[in-house]
Design a protein around this motif. Structure first.
Motif, PDB file in Angstrom:
ATOM      1  N   LEU A  49       3.389  -9.556   1.102  1.00  0.00           N
ATOM      2  CA  LEU A  49       3.190  -8.324   1.568  1.00  0.00           C
ATOM      3  C   LEU A  49       2.635  -8.199   2.962  1.00  0.00           C
ATOM      4  O   LEU A  49       2.924  -7.624   3.797  1.00  0.00           O
ATOM      5  CB  LEU A  49       2.369  -7.257   0.701  1.00  0.00           C
ATOM      6  N   TYR A  98       5.115  -0.963  -1.242  1.00  0.00           N
ATOM      7  CA  TYR A  98       6.188  -1.838  -1.858  1.00  0.00           C
ATOM      8  C   TYR A  98       6.406  -1.279  -3.216  1.00  0.00           C
ATOM      9  O   TYR A  98       7.436  -1.143  -3.363  1.00  0.00           O
ATOM     10  CB  TYR A  98       5.270  -3.229  -2.018  1.00  0.00           C
ATOM     11  N   TYR A  99       5.432  -1.094  -3.895  1.00  0.00           N
ATOM     12  CA  TYR A  99       5.442  -0.682  -5.217  1.00  0.00           C
ATOM     13  C   TYR A  99       6.449   1.066  -5.341  1.00  0.00           C
ATOM     14  O   TYR A  99       7.368   1.086  -6.042  1.00  0.00           O
ATOM     15  CB  TYR A  99       4.339  -0.325  -6.111  1.00  0.00           C
ATOM     16  N   LEU A 152       1.781 -12.249  -4.331  1.00  0.00           N
ATOM     17  CA  LEU A 152       2.411 -11.030  -3.673  1.00  0.00           C
ATOM     18  C   LEU A 152       1.656 -10.586  -2.410  1.00  0.00           C
ATOM     19  O   LEU A 152       2.180 -10.012  -1.612  1.00  0.00           O
ATOM     20  CB  LEU A 152       2.250  -9.672  -4.673  1.00  0.00           C
ATOM     21  N   GLU A 153       0.334 -10.819  -2.520  1.00  0.00           N
ATOM     22  CA  GLU A 153      -0.404 -10.433  -1.138  1.00  0.00           C
ATOM     23  C   GLU A 153       0.119 -11.192  -0.139  1.00  0.00           C
ATOM     24  O   GLU A 153       0.091 -10.543   1.100  1.00  0.00           O
ATOM     25  CB  GLU A 153      -2.024 -10.740  -1.468  1.00  0.00           C
ATOM     26  N   ARG A 177       8.275 -13.256  -5.404  1.00  0.00           N
ATOM     27  CA  ARG A 177       7.167 -13.260  -6.220  1.00  0.00           C
ATOM     28  C   ARG A 177       6.825 -14.288  -7.122  1.00  0.00           C
ATOM     29  O   ARG A 177       5.751 -14.485  -7.127  1.00  0.00           O
ATOM     30  CB  ARG A 177       7.250 -11.880  -6.905  1.00  0.00           C
ATOM     31  N   SER A 230       2.269  -2.502   2.766  1.00  0.00           N
ATOM     32  CA  SER A 230       0.934  -2.112   1.999  1.00  0.00           C
ATOM     33  C   SER A 230       1.667  -2.344   0.459  1.00  0.00           C
ATOM     34  O   SER A 230       2.609  -2.268   0.108  1.00  0.00           O
ATOM     35  CB  SER A 230       0.340  -1.005   2.212  1.00  0.00           C
ATOM     36  N   ARG A 231       0.671  -2.505  -0.200  1.00  0.00           N
ATOM     37  CA  ARG A 231       1.052  -2.599  -1.885  1.00  0.00           C
ATOM     38  C   ARG A 231       1.602  -1.493  -2.429  1.00  0.00           C
ATOM     39  O   ARG A 231       2.659  -1.372  -3.087  1.00  0.00           O
ATOM     40  CB  ARG A 231      -0.288  -3.002  -2.672  1.00  0.00           C
TER      41      ARG A 231
END
Length: 66
Positions: A28, A38-39, A24-25, A19, A34-35
């Motif tokens: 991913l 990931y989180y 980040l985009e 990162r 997907s965001r």
């Protein structure tokens, strides 16, 4: 990675490590996550790593069971 880590843990760890160098985009998109996934998985991984020692033993014992 903790013993008994799920298969996706390597992808989350890799994205987290990169990162600082890449957006980040982009990471991913390359990883296919997907965001929100990931989180969610990064939080799960943090909880696994900071868990009790007994948790690692339990995860290891049941790692092959499905």
């Amino acid at each position: 990675m903790p013993a008994g880590s799920p298969v996706w843990a390597e992808a989350v760890t890799s994205v987290t490590a990169l990162r600082g160098e890449y957006p980040l985009e982009l990471l991913l998109r390359v990883s296919g996550m997907s965001r929100s996934t990931y989180y969610h998985r990064a939080g799960s991984l943090r909880r696994m790593e900071s868990g009790r020692p007994e948790d690692a033993l339990i995860a290891e014992a049941f790692a092959g069971c499905t």
